[in-house]
Design a protein around this motif. Structure first.
Motif, PDB file in Angstrom:
ATOM      1  N   LYS A  12       0.661  -1.286  -0.114  1.00 10.99           N
ATOM      2  CA  LYS A  12       0.011  -0.013  -0.002  1.00 10.99           C
ATOM      3  C   LYS A  12       0.972   1.281  -0.113  1.00 10.99           C
ATOM      4  CE  LYS A  12      -3.873   2.226   0.033  1.00 10.99           C
ATOM      5  NZ  LYS A  12      -3.345   3.505   0.010  1.00 10.99           N
ATOM      6  N   THR A  13       1.926   1.146   0.706  1.00 12.64           N
ATOM      7  CA  THR A  13       3.089   2.354   0.809  1.00 12.64           C
ATOM      8  C   THR A  13       3.965   2.313  -0.065  1.00 12.64           C
ATOM      9  OG1 THR A  13       2.201   2.630   3.384  1.00 12.64           O
ATOM     10  CG2 THR A  13       4.083   3.897   2.537  1.00 12.64           C
ATOM     11  N   HIS A  14       4.459   1.293  -0.281  1.00 16.13           N
ATOM     12  CA  HIS A  14       5.663   1.185  -0.846  1.00 16.13           C
ATOM     13  C   HIS A  14       5.513  -0.313  -2.071  1.00 16.13           C
ATOM     14  CE1 HIS A  14       7.744   3.291   2.366  1.00 16.13           C
ATOM     15  NE2 HIS A  14       7.990   3.944   1.581  1.00 16.13           N
ATOM     16  N   SER A  15       6.214  -0.060  -3.099  1.00 18.60           N
ATOM     17  CA  SER A  15       6.423  -1.316  -3.810  1.00 18.60           C
ATOM     18  C   SER A  15       7.875  -1.827  -4.101  1.00 18.60           C
ATOM     19  CB  SER A  15       5.990  -1.025  -5.396  1.00 18.60           C
ATOM     20  OG  SER A  15       4.337  -0.945  -5.145  1.00 18.60           O
ATOM     21  N   LYS A  16       7.970  -3.105  -4.311  1.00 20.16           N
ATOM     22  CA  LYS A  16       9.343  -3.678  -4.245  1.00 20.16           C
ATOM     23  C   LYS A  16       9.353  -4.670  -5.303  1.00 20.16           C
ATOM     24  CE  LYS A  16       9.181  -4.854  -0.162  1.00 20.16           C
ATOM     25  NZ  LYS A  16       8.303  -4.049   0.715  1.00 20.16           N
ATOM     26  N   ALA A  17      10.416  -4.973  -5.980  1.00 24.61           N
ATOM     27  CA  ALA A  17      10.754  -5.829  -7.110  1.00 24.61           C
ATOM     28  C   ALA A  17      11.861  -6.461  -6.612  1.00 24.61           C
ATOM     29  CB  ALA A  17      10.779  -5.266  -8.201  1.00 24.61           C
ATOM     30  N   SER A  18      12.254  -7.840  -6.622  1.00 21.68           N
ATOM     31  CA  SER A  18      13.276  -8.552  -6.214  1.00 21.68           C
ATOM     32  C   SER A  18      13.786  -9.577  -7.141  1.00 21.68           C
ATOM     33  CB  SER A  18      13.264  -9.136  -4.887  1.00 21.68           C
ATOM     34  OG  SER A  18      11.996  -9.685  -4.522  1.00 21.68           O
ATOM     35  N   LEU A  19      14.856  -9.978  -7.231  1.00 24.44           N
ATOM     36  CA  LEU A  19      15.477 -11.103  -8.327  1.00 24.44           C
ATOM     37  C   LEU A  19      16.040 -12.123  -7.597  1.00 24.44           C
ATOM     38  CD1 LEU A  19      16.109 -11.528 -11.389  1.00 24.44           C
ATOM     39  CD2 LEU A  19      18.214 -10.578 -10.934  1.00 24.44           C
ATOM     40  N   TRP A  20      15.454 -13.330  -7.913  1.00 25.21           N
ATOM     41  CA  TRP A  20      15.987 -14.308  -7.035  1.00 25.21           C
ATOM     42  C   TRP A  20      16.449 -15.691  -8.102  1.00 25.21           C
ATOM     43  CZ3 TRP A  20      15.201 -14.620  -1.809  1.00 25.21           C
ATOM     44  CH2 TRP A  20      14.454 -13.543  -0.927  1.00 25.21           C
ATOM     45  N   THR A  21      17.393 -16.557  -7.537  1.00 22.29           N
ATOM     46  CA  THR A  21      17.575 -17.822  -7.904  1.00 22.29           C
ATOM     47  C   THR A  21      16.537 -18.785  -7.574  1.00 22.29           C
ATOM     48  OG1 THR A  21      19.081 -18.474  -6.063  1.00 22.29           O
ATOM     49  CG2 THR A  21      20.137 -17.470  -8.070  1.00 22.29           C
ATOM     50  N   ARG A  22      16.315 -20.023  -8.043  1.00 27.81           N
ATOM     51  CA  ARG A  22      15.232 -20.740  -7.629  1.00 27.81           C
ATOM     52  C   ARG A  22      15.386 -21.273  -6.416  1.00 27.81           C
ATOM     53  NH1 ARG A  22      10.953 -21.853 -11.601  1.00 27.81           N
ATOM     54  NH2 ARG A  22      11.317 -20.515 -13.438  1.00 27.81           N
ATOM     55  N   ASP A  23      16.670 -21.303  -5.883  1.00 27.78           N
ATOM     56  CA  ASP A  23      16.972 -22.063  -4.718  1.00 27.78           C
ATOM     57  C   ASP A  23      16.843 -20.913  -3.519  1.00 27.78           C
ATOM     58  OD1 ASP A  23      19.214 -20.586  -5.179  1.00 27.78           O
ATOM     59  OD2 ASP A  23      20.741 -22.416  -4.936  1.00 27.78           O
ATOM     60  N   GLY A  24      16.449 -20.018  -3.714  1.00 27.79           N
ATOM     61  CA  GLY A  24      16.181 -18.896  -2.747  1.00 27.79           C
ATOM     62  C   GLY A  24      17.405 -18.086  -2.612  1.00 27.79           C
TER      63      GLY A  24
END
Length: 472
Positions: A12-24
């Motif tokens: 609601k206040t902030h948006s985030k985008a994150s990049l991951w490997t499939r093992d976390g």
């Protein structure tokens, strides 16, 4: 690096985008401060600002490796109406006040809480109220093949052109879903909204691949798969269930941010329809199972109460705030709810300070006590019996966590020490074999006895609630 996953988290206040490997393994993260916008004469969510930031973030991620999947998560109480590739109605901001006559007219149609697990909420916090208001404002809202798309799935639609809906979003105090029946609510059927819901898909389902415009603008592969996505609180619940301390237990999860969302992860849910009271909702998890929940705007209240002073989640002042708790208790410095009217367990009460400290550290300590008392009440209302886990921003507030251990005595309490719990929950849908090394900290119980303080707070609270009911 190939096979990477992007998690889009629209808060609601902030948006985030994150990049991951499939093992976390998290490789990168970006953040955007959401703004309020306007569409068709009503306040709406920041779709243009979020989209511009998202394009930039995805372009950055594309240079770090080959992205093969994207999954969105987002807050509840928001939806769009779309027709093919056309946006008919932008998502309304649920904090915008709806005219009293609109709300009164809508509430005649609502089903009972025992049917939907959804209470009558202020402003646009019931999605049905938003749809009622939009129908009054846009006469041809549902002309042709227009469909309703929940907020997380709006981003799946925007990326792929494919409109779907999903149960965790439909079950988040919308008035549109019956958790026990696992079907649209009777009201949604009568109003014709059930028939306008985009096709139902599981949160982990692939709904399509990137539209050419997104691939060209970001450099992501055209074959990048986009998953349906889910409601953010349920992503937190999924993440919690990955931890060995929580898995297979009758645990309660407290997810903290703008909203404090307290969920019981398992156990008999039928009594919840009778005992949750104000602020209580019955959400559903990704498999459609009911989840007893209590919500209040804890993060927003903390912001209001702390103002420009010391924040309870500021690590620089952690030790001083925790040390000040004892003096605040002895002086009976207290805060009574609520500073965000229309939400939480006491929606009609007017917030009040008792014996307000002048010292900024003691003021912050009193705020920590208040947040802890409300969370303690929420845990009791959802029927917490065993392990408790706190995640999100305020899991790192030692004063708040310390207060909660003093109130919830005899139960192991864990705090998540990372700010990626929602993303991990979403990632587990894309990588079903994902396992996490526990990042939970067992919080040692403080020696501070809060039983008398809690009793005095409840006594004072009873008087103001009775007063609010008398004036009603």
């Amino acid at each position: 690096m190939a096979g990477l996953v992007v998690v889009i988290d629209i808060g609601k206040t902030h948006s985030k985008a994150s990049l991951w490997t499939r093992d976390g393994q998290e490789l990168a993260r970006t953040r955007h401060s959401n703004r309020q916008a306007e569409a068709n004469g009503y306040p709406c969510l920041d779709i243009d600002g979020i989209e511009a930031w998202l394009r930039s973030s995805l372009s950055d991620f594309a240079r770090m490796g080959t992205v093969s999947a994207i999954i969105p998560i987002a807050h509840g109480a928001a939806c769009a109406v779309v027709r093919g590739r056309e946006l008919v109605a932008a998502p309304m901001d649920y904090e915008a006040k709806l005219p009293a006559e609109i709300l009164d007219a809508y509430r005649v149609h609502r089903d009972a809480f025992s049917e939907t697990g959804s209470p009558a909420m202020d402003r646009g916090l019931n999605l049905g109220a938003q749809l009622h208001a939009l129908e009054a404002r846009i006469p041809d809202l549902f002309a042709g093949n227009a469909v309703i798309v929940p907020w997380p799935q709006y981003w799946a639609w925007r990326l792929t052109g494919v409109a779907v809906s999903e149960v965790t979003s439909l079950g988040a105090h919308t008035d549109l879903w019956s958790p026990l029946g696992k079907t649209p609510s009777p009201m949604a059927v009568k109003r014709g909204w059930a028939q306008r819901l985009a096709p139902l898909r599981h949160a982990g389902d692939v709904v399509g691949t990137l539209l050419p415009e997104w691939s060209a603008a970001t450099g992501l592969p055209a074959e990048t798969q986009v998953h349906a996505g889910l409601h953010d609180s349920n992503a937190a619940l999924m993440a919690a269930r990955l931890h060995p301390e929580i898995r297979d237990r009758d645990a309660a999860i407290v997810s903290t941010g703008t909203w404090f969302v307290t969920m019981r992860s398992s156990g008999d849910v039928q009594p919840a329809f009778e005992t949750l009271g104000s602020g209580g909702v019955v959400n559903v998890d990704v498999n459609g199972s009911p989840v007893p929940t209590l919500i209040f705007m804890g993060g927003r209240e903390v912001e209001i109460l702390c103002g420009d002073g010391i924040r309870i989640d500021d690590p620089q002042h952690d030790g001083a705030i925790t040390a000040a708790l004892r003096d605040c208790v002895s002086r009976e410095a207290m805060i009574l709810p609520t500073f965000v009217p229309g939400t939480g367990p006491f929606p009609k009460a007017s917030g009040e300070w008792l014996n307000q400290p002048r010292n900024p550290v003691e003021k912050a300590a009193t705020v920590a006590l208040y947040a802890g008392l409300l969370t303690d009440l929420a845990l009791n209302r959802v029927g917490a019996r065993d392990t408790i886990m706190i995640d999100g921003r305020f899991a790192r507030s030692k004063a708040f966590v310390s207060v909660l251990t003093c109130l919830q005595t005899g139960r192991p309490l864990y705090a998540a020490n990372q700010d990626a719990d929602l993303a991990i929950g979403a990632l587990s849908l894309v990588s079903p074999t994902l396992s996490v090394q526990s990042a939970l900290e067992l919080v040692e119980a403080d020696a501070l006895n809060l039983s008398a303080y809690r009793g005095r707070w409840l006594e004072a609270l009873g008087m103001i609630v009775e007063g609010a009911q008398t004036c009603d």
